[in-house]
Design a protein around this motif. Sequence first.
Motif, PDB file in Angstrom:
ATOM      1  N   GLU A 164       0.846  -1.190   0.000  1.00 26.36           N
ATOM      2  CA  GLU A 164       0.000   0.000   0.000  1.00 26.36           C
ATOM      3  C   GLU A 164       0.882   1.242   0.000  1.00 26.36           C
ATOM      4  N   GLU A 189      -0.761  12.757  -6.160  1.00 30.94           N
ATOM      5  CA  GLU A 189      -1.820  13.739  -6.411  1.00 30.94           C
ATOM      6  C   GLU A 189      -1.232  15.049  -6.939  1.00 30.94           C
ATOM      7  N   GLU A 246       1.230   7.673   2.962  1.00 28.09           N
ATOM      8  CA  GLU A 246       0.537   8.961   2.855  1.00 28.09           C
ATOM      9  C   GLU A 246       1.359   9.956   2.029  1.00 28.09           C
ATOM     10  N   ARG A 275       1.076   9.073  -1.630  1.00 31.46           N
ATOM     11  CA  ARG A 275      -0.231   9.464  -2.172  1.00 31.46           C
ATOM     12  C   ARG A 275      -0.274  10.959  -2.465  1.00 31.46           C
TER      13      ARG A 275
END
Length: 139
Positions: free
Chosen positions: A11, A21, A14, A17
């Motif tokens: 995964e 973005e 943070e 991610r």
Amino acid sequence: MFHRIRRRAKEPSEEQRRFFELSARLQTQVPPGIGVPPTEVVDDFLPPELRVPSHDQVDGTIMPWKQPLVLDGEMVACAECGTYRDWLILSTRGQIWLRCRAGHQQQETRLDTAWFNRNSGPADATHATFEDCLRHLGH
């Protein structure tokens, strides 16, 4: 324990991610100034009084050669007066000429412009006439 670590690694974190973005938003944006023609052209050349003439704008170059000139194991001497040191070596039109202190000149076919360029230093002055150059060099 190792199984748990591997599962977490699959995964994205943070930070990853947020990076994805941000990079997705920035892909459609163009930095300012890219693709826009420049509004003002800046002349980055030296002022005319500081420019050195190119090789096709001068008739030749001269360098002093104080020590004896030895070519092919033989010391070069002036054909007219026998002087063997304190030469001016002239490079002009692809030829090399030797000038002794007395003003006699002789072509030296064993030298070429490549030899002259390897042995001459940077030019310290430019002159309008050959006589001005001779005065500058003390001949």
